[in-house]
Design a protein around this motif. Sequence first.
Motif, PDB file in Angstrom:
ATOM      1  N   TYR A   1       0.827  -1.217   0.000  1.00  0.00           N
ATOM      2  CA  TYR A   1       0.000   0.000   0.000  1.00  0.00           C
ATOM      3  C   TYR A   1       0.853   1.256   0.000  1.00  0.00           C
ATOM      4  O   TYR A   1       0.515   2.248  -0.664  1.00  0.00           O
ATOM      5  CB  TYR A   1      -0.922   0.018   1.221  1.00  0.00           C
ATOM      6  N   ARG A   2       1.967   1.228   0.713  1.00  0.00           N
ATOM      7  CA  ARG A   2       2.824   2.417   0.798  1.00  0.00           C
ATOM      8  C   ARG A   2       3.330   2.836  -0.570  1.00  0.00           C
ATOM      9  O   ARG A   2       3.683   3.994  -0.792  1.00  0.00           O
ATOM     10  CB  ARG A   2       4.001   2.151   1.735  1.00  0.00           C
TER      11      ARG A   2
ATOM     12  N   CYS B   1      -0.402   3.321  -3.302  1.00  0.00           N
ATOM     13  CA  CYS B   1      -1.258   4.480  -3.032  1.00  0.00           C
ATOM     14  C   CYS B   1      -0.738   5.713  -3.758  1.00  0.00           C
ATOM     15  O   CYS B   1      -1.516   6.602  -4.132  1.00  0.00           O
ATOM     16  CB  CYS B   1      -1.344   4.746  -1.527  1.00  0.00           C
TER      17      CYS B   1
ATOM     18  N   THR C   1      -6.431   1.727  -6.149  1.00  0.00           N
ATOM     19  CA  THR C   1      -7.299   1.254  -5.078  1.00  0.00           C
ATOM     20  C   THR C   1      -7.686  -0.188  -5.372  1.00  0.00           C
ATOM     21  O   THR C   1      -8.226  -0.471  -6.450  1.00  0.00           O
ATOM     22  CB  THR C   1      -8.576   2.106  -4.968  1.00  0.00           C
TER      23      THR C   1
ATOM     24  N   TYR D   1      -9.134  -3.706   0.528  1.00  0.00           N
ATOM     25  CA  TYR D   1      -7.753  -3.879   0.964  1.00  0.00           C
ATOM     26  C   TYR D   1      -7.081  -4.978   0.140  1.00  0.00           C
ATOM     27  O   TYR D   1      -7.740  -5.836  -0.453  1.00  0.00           O
ATOM     28  CB  TYR D   1      -7.686  -4.240   2.452  1.00  0.00           C
TER      29      TYR D   1
ATOM     30  N   ILE E   1      -4.134  10.071  -6.267  1.00  0.00           N
ATOM     31  CA  ILE E   1      -3.278   9.532  -5.213  1.00  0.00           C
ATOM     32  C   ILE E   1      -4.073   9.449  -3.918  1.00  0.00           C
ATOM     33  O   ILE E   1      -4.776  10.388  -3.535  1.00  0.00           O
ATOM     34  CB  ILE E   1      -2.025  10.414  -5.038  1.00  0.00           C
ATOM     35  N   THR E   2      -3.972   8.321  -3.240  1.00  0.00           N
ATOM     36  CA  THR E   2      -4.808   8.071  -2.062  1.00  0.00           C
ATOM     37  C   THR E   2      -4.053   8.209  -0.745  1.00  0.00           C
ATOM     38  O   THR E   2      -4.584   7.829   0.302  1.00  0.00           O
ATOM     39  CB  THR E   2      -5.416   6.663  -2.144  1.00  0.00           C
ATOM     40  N   CYS E   3      -2.817   8.729  -0.766  1.00  0.00           N
ATOM     41  CA  CYS E   3      -2.070   8.912   0.475  1.00  0.00           C
ATOM     42  C   CYS E   3      -1.252  10.197   0.370  1.00  0.00           C
ATOM     43  O   CYS E   3      -0.907  10.638  -0.728  1.00  0.00           O
ATOM     44  CB  CYS E   3      -1.166   7.718   0.769  1.00  0.00           C
TER      45      CYS E   3
ATOM     46  N   PRO F   1       3.495   8.911  -0.121  1.00  0.00           N
ATOM     47  CA  PRO F   1       3.870   7.592  -0.626  1.00  0.00           C
ATOM     48  C   PRO F   1       5.374   7.386  -0.534  1.00  0.00           C
ATOM     49  O   PRO F   1       6.145   8.349  -0.531  1.00  0.00           O
ATOM     50  CB  PRO F   1       3.410   7.629  -2.087  1.00  0.00           C
TER      51      PRO F   1
END
Length: 497
Positions: free
Chosen positions: A59-60, A63, A68, A75, A91-93, A96
Amino acid sequence: MATGTADATDTSEPPRRVTRPGPRHRALLGVVAGVAAAGLVALATRLFTLGVEDNGDGYRLFCGAGLTPLTMDGYASWRGGWTTDFAVGPITCDDPVPSSALLLARATTLVTPGTWSPTVLGWAYALLVGIVVGLGAWAASAAGRRRALVVAVPVLPLAAATFSRFFVSTYSEPAGLLGCLTTAVGVAALLATRREHRSARAVALALTALGGLVATTAKVAYIPVLGAAVLACAVVAVGVRRPRVAGPVVALVTVLLAAVPVLAALERQEQAYAPVNAHNLVFTTVLLEVGPSATSPLGLPPQAVALTGNGYFNGPPRPDGVPWWEGAILGRPAETRSAALLLLAEHPTAAARAVGVGLQATTLADLPYLDALPAPYGAPSSPDGHPGWSGARQPDLAQVLTDTRRPPWLPGALVLVALVAAATARWQGRAGRWSLAAGLAAATGLGLVVVAVAGDGYFEVFKHVWLAAYLLALAGLSLVGAAATGLLAAWRTRRTE
């Protein structure tokens, strides 16, 4: 991988007639080699139906590519296999992980708008492997068609899914493998050619340096690969007028290009994971190997011994709220980690055992606890992994190491033999080039093991030394090449007597 000017062994035997292909034949040879290498990766991963399950690290990275997971719970970690489909979006974070692997993941999303799969990433890696090997074969063929075969050595380990299946994953490791392969191919071409092959050596130098940059910017823990690449470039001669200039210049430029991303990655690691790394080093390794007497030098009370062998994640519950733990681990992680490393330096036997565990872990680079097949769509994510394979709890880790039927002493013996062979390369005739390759590969692999153990203790040690296993495979293949070359030379000498 190897170092040296690649000319030092040329004068040990009389030159033989070598058939040097023309430009067209060399280009064709490069294309064939590249296609073969890319095809090998495709076949080894069963045309990209094999991959690597996400252990939570993925995920790191993904993301930052705006991915997703298209799963029932959204998940991708610990789902009994790897996630096959991701939605592509923003981008979801916020932060990253900086990695060369992230750049490639972002690039592949451009050709798959809407929905993305790691198989697309796998094809991209296969293509890049083919380009690297093709360029390396072209460069090596400047010294003759047979010399081009040296680039096969770095490619052969990819025939095992142990290594190539990582190309179908959302980790930073595959970019590290690509960089390591690139450096290995470049150094192989340097060893196969001579200083008068200027264009060929220029390409080989570029591959060597680029590989070091890609590997180290994939994961900062892969910095030994950069060191090997810089060393190889620094001692290579190119041309006849000023042969000692080009190599050191390339080495210097490589260091300068790597400085900013490496320092940034180290700073981010310290900000995000300093307590995690300090905990893992102290409790999974130092207290385990040095013993209860280590508590006092680390500023810990005697009751800290009860946590021996427990990792920060996936193990028994952490002692949150306990003043001495929060003070040493959360409050001053840098000081605690420095004290732990100093304690290992003061106990060389314990340090040697720790490195020995890291080397032994390279015999289990297939990482069977990370499933290779696609996960069922509706499979729920699990918050935990295998405590033994993750190195998060004793005696589970010791049991995993004990259960393997592979000789625990083999990696250490391989490193020792390779280093001795490299040290005596100048007296080995043509076999010396292979010994130099074995020595640098083994030394780099050993460096990766040391960095892994010193950085995070035994936590996830099998995954952290996975790239070192690839390098030890190269060292072993190079030693076989040295032995075969030496035996062939002895047989020819006997025939002429």
